[in-house]
Design a protein around this motif. Sequence first.
Motif, PDB file in Angstrom:
ATOM      1  N   HIS A 117       3.479  33.400  34.814  1.00  0.00           N
ATOM      2  CA  HIS A 117       2.902  31.903  34.347  1.00  0.00           C
ATOM      3  C   HIS A 117       1.619  31.836  34.251  1.00  0.00           C
ATOM      4  O   HIS A 117       0.712  31.405  33.341  1.00  0.00           O
ATOM      5  N   ARG A 170       8.530  25.884  32.439  1.00  0.00           N
ATOM      6  CA  ARG A 170       8.798  26.527  31.085  1.00  0.00           C
ATOM      7  C   ARG A 170      10.305  26.128  30.532  1.00  0.00           C
ATOM      8  O   ARG A 170      11.211  26.277  31.509  1.00  0.00           O
ATOM      9  N   THR A 257       9.437  29.757  27.550  1.00  0.00           N
ATOM     10  CA  THR A 257       7.887  29.005  26.603  1.00  0.00           C
ATOM     11  C   THR A 257       7.567  27.809  27.284  1.00  0.00           C
ATOM     12  O   THR A 257       8.520  27.054  28.072  1.00  0.00           O
ATOM     13  N   ILE A 258       6.387  27.437  26.949  1.00  0.00           N
ATOM     14  CA  ILE A 258       5.939  26.039  27.167  1.00  0.00           C
ATOM     15  C   ILE A 258       6.331  25.191  26.308  1.00  0.00           C
ATOM     16  O   ILE A 258       5.929  25.341  24.989  1.00  0.00           O
TER      17      ILE A 258
END
Length: 260
Positions: A117, A170, A257-258
Amino acid sequence: MPIYDSIGQQYSTTRIPDSRIVNTLVNLLNLPKGNTIADLGAGTGSYSLALAARGFSVCAIEPSLVMQTQALEHPDIKWITGCAEAIPLPDRSVDGLISVLAIHHFSDLEKAICEMHRVVKSGAIVLLTFDIRLAEKIWLYDYFPWLWEDALRFLPLQELTNLIQASTNRNVETIPFLLPHDLSDLFAAAAWRRPELYLQPEVRAGISSFALANSHLIAPAVQSLAADLSNGQWDAKYGKIRQVAEIDVGYRFLRATIEE
């Protein structure tokens, strides 16, 4: 000494990147050509090379020099000696990250996830992993039961998902990967419809569960499989699997994913 310094001498001969895995990685990364991708636990760089061929710049991160020396050179691949728990890259220095069947070798998975990350800007982290608890036992584990036991070292998928979410904030998607019958990347269960391949020492050498197993376990199991294939017992008991095109034996892609 990295584990693959001792077991990875012939790794590049049987662990050939499969185009369907490459396609899925590219689709899940969903990044423009020219972006920089980190390949964590890159091994001999087979998937790094495949991504470079697709137009990406790749940072191949691998602790084993034995593995690195088997890699093919490519102008868009930069090799970095390092481990997942302390990735030798600056913060937010890559656009995305992949790790293909490597996370079970990381010594501190939570730290490794935090490191992934840290080095990724806003793109996806894509992992290919394996949870045997999601699959029924196939014939392979009748002959080589320690493969089943060894696979239980993989963190349960839900625990892994929870760990990623808690460590990075995330979102995590799970994408099943049904194994085709003709995979070129001969990892543990890849030859599920080609039992003859498990008789080949070079194939077994490219699978860590075999390479690390006690030879006293392997020899009689291989002999038993060879005998059953020769006398027809294997086909009599398991032959119907030769008619199956693909199978779910617990392999999964995870895409972290963010949230936008």
